[in-house]
Scaffold this motif. Structure first.
Motif, short mmCIF file in Angstrom:
data_model
loop_
_atom_site.label_atom_id
_atom_site.label_comp_id
_atom_site.label_asym_id
_atom_site.label_seq_id
_atom_site.Cartn_x
_atom_site.Cartn_y
_atom_site.Cartn_z
N VAL A 164 6.46 55.55 26.96
CA VAL A 164 4.57 55.72 27.90
C VAL A 164 5.77 57.09 28.74
CG1 VAL A 164 4.64 54.36 30.55
CG2 VAL A 164 5.31 53.19 28.24
N PRO A 165 4.41 58.02 28.72
CA PRO A 165 4.34 59.24 29.56
C PRO A 165 5.08 58.40 31.12
CG PRO A 165 2.65 58.89 28.19
CD PRO A 165 3.43 57.85 28.74
N GLY A 166 6.10 59.81 31.70
CA GLY A 166 6.60 59.27 32.72
C GLY A 166 7.13 57.86 33.14
N GLY A 167 7.27 57.81 31.89
CA GLY A 167 8.52 56.26 32.16
C GLY A 167 9.37 56.16 32.53
N ALA A 168 10.05 55.64 33.74
CA ALA A 168 11.87 55.91 33.71
C ALA A 168 12.45 55.92 32.49
CB ALA A 168 12.29 54.73 34.64
N PHE A 169 12.76 54.52 32.09
CA PHE A 169 13.30 54.21 30.23
C PHE A 169 12.69 54.50 28.74
CE2 PHE A 169 14.28 51.83 27.03
CZ PHE A 169 15.87 52.13 27.29
N THR A 170 11.73 55.17 28.91
CA THR A 170 11.92 55.49 27.20
C THR A 170 11.57 57.57 27.90
OG1 THR A 170 8.89 55.57 28.15
CG2 THR A 170 10.56 53.92 26.76
N GLU A 171 11.18 58.16 28.48
CA GLU A 171 11.33 59.32 29.13
C GLU A 171 13.08 59.44 28.04
OE1 GLU A 171 9.45 61.92 28.78
OE2 GLU A 171 7.89 61.48 29.94
N ALA A 172 13.90 59.09 28.80
CA ALA A 172 15.62 58.98 29.10
C ALA A 172 15.34 59.41 27.48
CB ALA A 172 16.07 58.23 30.22
N LEU A 173 14.99 57.55 27.35
CA LEU A 173 15.75 56.99 26.22
C LEU A 173 14.68 58.23 24.86
CD1 LEU A 173 16.20 55.16 23.72
CD2 LEU A 173 14.41 54.40 24.12
N PHE A 174 14.03 59.03 24.60
CA PHE A 174 13.48 59.32 23.34
C PHE A 174 14.04 61.08 24.14
CE2 PHE A 174 10.74 56.72 23.25
CZ PHE A 174 9.46 56.83 21.87
N LYS A 175 14.36 61.33 25.02
CA LYS A 175 15.36 62.87 24.99
C LYS A 175 16.85 62.79 24.92
CE LYS A 175 12.61 64.27 29.04
NZ LYS A 175 12.87 64.30 30.49
N GLY A 176 17.24 61.15 24.34
CA GLY A 176 18.44 61.17 23.83
C GLY A 176 19.57 60.72 25.11
N GLU A 177 19.04 60.92 25.90
CA GLU A 177 20.20 60.94 27.51
C GLU A 177 20.62 59.48 27.99
OE1 GLU A 177 16.97 63.76 29.94
OE2 GLU A 177 17.74 61.73 30.55
N LEU A 178 20.23 58.36 26.74
CA LEU A 178 21.18 57.22 26.84
C LEU A 178 21.55 56.54 25.48
CD1 LEU A 178 18.00 55.13 28.85
CD2 LEU A 178 19.61 56.46 30.00
N ASP A 179 21.87 57.73 25.18
CA ASP A 179 22.67 57.40 23.60
C ASP A 179 24.20 57.22 23.89
OD1 ASP A 179 20.33 58.00 22.26
OD2 ASP A 179 20.82 59.50 21.26
N ASP A 180 24.58 56.88 24.80
CA ASP A 180 25.68 56.06 25.36
C ASP A 180 26.06 55.57 26.74
OD1 ASP A 180 27.19 58.68 23.04
OD2 ASP A 180 27.24 59.60 25.22
N ALA A 181 24.54 55.09 27.37
CA ALA A 181 25.17 54.69 27.61
C ALA A 181 25.51 52.93 28.32
CB ALA A 181 23.40 54.60 28.62
N ALA A 182 26.17 52.49 28.66
CA ALA A 182 26.48 51.00 28.70
C ALA A 182 25.03 50.51 29.38
CB ALA A 182 27.41 50.49 29.42
N PHE A 183 24.41 49.57 27.92
CA PHE A 183 23.58 48.54 28.74
C PHE A 183 23.91 46.85 28.61
CE2 PHE A 183 21.62 52.05 25.75
CZ PHE A 183 20.18 52.53 26.79
#
Length: 335
Positions: A164-183
């Motif tokens: 989702v353009p500008g999406g708080a979650f998907t922008e970070a997800l698609f950039k790989g910024e959440l690969d090590d995050a605890a969900f």
């Protein structure tokens, strides 16, 4: 208030919604968002009158409103009422587990397959969804499971996620910024699943709406369900079509007739139908032998769902045999 087909009846307080009253008195009642956007608490008003805090038409289609459907989280009774509601949708209790992303894979230019490994098995019905929370996030996002549930549940939870353009979650997800995050993942949620029946099945999807449909189809194959089926899937152009090998494998294993009809809305391509995916509904119904016993399952954006409901009812499919999951994003107040 009385719930049709049960022994359940109780009083609803002044200015109290149907859902608030049911939960306050300890009854299990299908719900999730509680603000009138997800549709999980959809119920049929059989008698009496209610007022709507937020207009039901924000989420429900014109055909559903005409048939008497309401949103229980927004409905304030103005008289004694009787409603019909699928209490089975509240039977599975959501639990929260922690997990980390173990796989991301590009499916199209704007859709990824994402898998989490979680601390213990999660049981769900094919077609249901999970609420996902991540560190620093503004709130949960909802994503449908893309695989059949398996016996005893799964510790690997997969879904299809559209950027989702500008999406708080998907922008970070698609950039790989959440690969090590605890969900934190809360599941299961939702009342979208394959209902019992002997008639044909018509499935309609668009974008990441293929996710719950794949879960539903995989589960039906594993249970040797024998019903004719057509899967309609809409994309703008050829690059929006995905999971074609997996769909073909479903077709090879399916008990009965199974056809996959991809539909492109912006560019024509050899061997592909062209136009809006919902415009193919009459032809698909005819191919399946008519509306007798037919059940429809739709997943995708609200405009597709509303057009699909209109197309199906115009062909004579009863509104009670139309099941859907509207895919919205945070900008629309939904999932």
């Amino acid at each position: 208030m009385r719930i049709s087909g049960t022994e359940i009846d109780f009083e609803v307080g002044k200015n109290q919604t149907v859902l608030e009253a049911a939960l306050a008195q300890g009854f299990e009642f299908p719900h999730d968002c509680t603000v009138g956007t997800c549709g999980s608490c959809r119920s049929k008003l059989l008698s009496g009158k209610v007022d709507a805090i937020t207009p039901f038409g924000y989420t429900l289609s014109r055909e559903e409103l005409t048939a008497g459907y309401i949103l229980s989280c927004q409905a304030v009774p103005q008289s004694d009422i009787e409603i019909a509601v699928d209490l089975e949708a509240a039977a599975s209790h959501a639990e929260t587990v922690s997990g980390r992303i173990v796989e991301t894979r590009d499916l199209t230019h704007d859709i990824k397959l994402v898998s989490w490994e979680v601390e213990r098995s999660v049981s769900y019905k094919a077609g249901q969804y999970m609420n996902v929370r991540w560190p620093g996030g503004p709130g949960p996002r909802s994503y449908s499971f893309s695989t059949e549930p398996g016996e005893g549940g799964r510790t690997r939870l997969s879904t299809f996620i559209r950027k989702v353009p500008g999406g708080a979650f998907t922008e970070a997800l698609f950039k790989g910024e959440l690969d090590d995050a605890a969900f934190e993942i809360e599941a299961p949620h939702g009342h979208f699943w394959l209902h019992d029946g002997d008639g044909p099945i018509l499935l309609v999807g668009g974008g990441s709406g293929l996710s719950p449909l794949m879960s539903l189809l995989e589960d039906a194959v594993s249970r040797s369900v024998q019903r004719d089926a057509i899967l309609l899937f809409g994309g703008r152009e050829e690059r929006d079509l995905y999971y074609l090998d997996e769909i073909a494998e479903i077709g090879r294993r399916w008990k009965g007739k199974f056809e996959f009809w991809p539909v492109l809305s912006q560019t024509e391509a050899p061997g592909r139908r062209f136009g809006m995916v919902t415009a193919e509904i009459p032809a698909a119904i005819a191919e399946l032998g008519g509306v007798d016993g037919l059940q429809a399952y739709m997943c995708g954006p609200p405009v597709m769902i509303d057009a699909g409901v209109a197309a199906l009812t115009s062909q004579g499919v009863p509104i009670d045999d139309i099941h859907y999951d509207k895919f919205t994003d945070a900008s629309t107040g939904g999932n």
